[in-house]
Write an enzyme that holds these catalytic residues in place. Structure first.
Site, PDB file in Angstrom:
ATOM      1  CG  ASP A  88      -1.480   1.209   1.684  1.00  0.00           C
ATOM      2  OD1 ASP A  88      -2.049   1.780   0.421  1.00  0.00           O
ATOM      3  OD2 ASP A  88      -1.958   1.858   2.401  1.00  0.00           O
ATOM      4  CG  MET A  89       2.143   5.389  -1.841  1.00  0.00           C
ATOM      5  SD  MET A  89       1.575   6.308  -3.500  1.00  0.00           S
ATOM      6  CE  MET A  89       0.181   7.618  -2.635  1.00  0.00           C
ATOM      7  CG  ASP A  90      -1.830   7.829   1.215  1.00  0.00           C
ATOM      8  OD1 ASP A  90      -0.631   8.167   1.123  1.00  0.00           O
ATOM      9  OD2 ASP A  90      -2.296   7.330   0.038  1.00  0.00           O
TER      10      ASP A  90
ATOM     11  CE  LYS B 106      -6.396  -0.720  -1.040  1.00  0.00           C
ATOM     12  NZ  LYS B 106      -4.582  -0.124  -0.531  1.00  0.00           N
TER      13      LYS B 106
ATOM     14  CG  ASP C 172      -1.723   2.170   6.084  1.00  0.00           C
ATOM     15  OD1 ASP C 172      -2.222   2.161   5.727  1.00  0.00           O
ATOM     16  OD2 ASP C 172      -1.502   3.669   7.148  1.00  0.00           O
TER      17      ASP C 172
END
Length: 214
Positions: free
Chosen positions: A7-9, A141, A166
């Site tokens: 995931d990114m953030d 998501k 996260d």
């Protein structure tokens, strides 16, 4: 395992506090006062779905949802450029994963311009074989679509992937895609029940070791 999908953030970049700041600023412009806790309830969701969520609960009149979405993404791009930093352990984790011979992918709820901003800010332009946004899926998501598409584009079966997430929504998305899931929750949310769906829960990427990827 053949691939690791980040995931990114909140996983690559310490942007969740920036999202809370941007959301509170932008929604205040249309008369909706949110708390940090309010923002955390939609963590991991697509921007358009966050906006639709709050519009259903408290409709406003001064702007369309599309206009609010554009304002929010513009503000986030500014904050990423000015303030974003890599999550602890990111560089070492990427090097370790590459050393294990695994391919790297990125599956995020953020829009492509924000992906580009983050990868540019962190110097990760060539780190991922595939970067895919849930914006390009029918649903974001916790629907598994963004992870399933990322695995397909990588040319691997979802069951051969480890997802690193996260958010509770992200953990549910990866789990629904039949992937092994490593959760790295924010410290103050570490004990929330939703993270128990993950196979492994870490305090930081600094704790990631090769055995967890096998």
């Amino acid at each position: 395992m053949r691939a690791v999908i980040f995931d990114m953030d909140g996983v690559l970049v310490d942007s969740e506090p920036l999202w809370r700041l941007a959301e509170r600023e932008v929604f205040a412009e249309v008369g909706l006062e949110l708390t940090d806790a309010d923002c955390e309830r939609t963590m991991g969701m697509r921007t358009d779905e966050v906006i639709e969520h709050w519009y259903r609960l408290s409709p406003w009149e001064d702007a369309t949802c599309a206009e609010v979405e554009a304002r929010l993404e513009d503000r986030m791009r500014e904050l990423i450029t000015d303030r974003a930093s890599a999550m602890p352990g990111l560089e070492a984790s990427i090097a370790m994963i590459r050393g294990e011979g695994l391919v790297l992918g990125l599956a995020t709820s953020s829009a492509p311009p924000l992906i580009e901003a983050v990868l540019s800010k962190l110097g990760l332009g060539d780190a991922f074989a595939i970067s895919h946004s849930a914006i390009n899926e029918e649903r974001g998501k916790p629907d598994p679509a963004v992870f399933l598409t990322t695995a397909r584009l990588l040319g691997v079966d979802p069951s051969e992937c480890v997802a690193i997430e996260d958010s509770v929504a992200g953990v549910g998305s990866a789990r629904a895609a039949d992937m092994r899931v490593i959760a790295v929750p924010p410290p103050h949310l570490f004990d929330e029940a939703g993270y128990e769906e993950a196979d492994i829960k870490l305090h930081s990427l600094e704790d990631l070791i090769p055995e967890m990827l096998r």
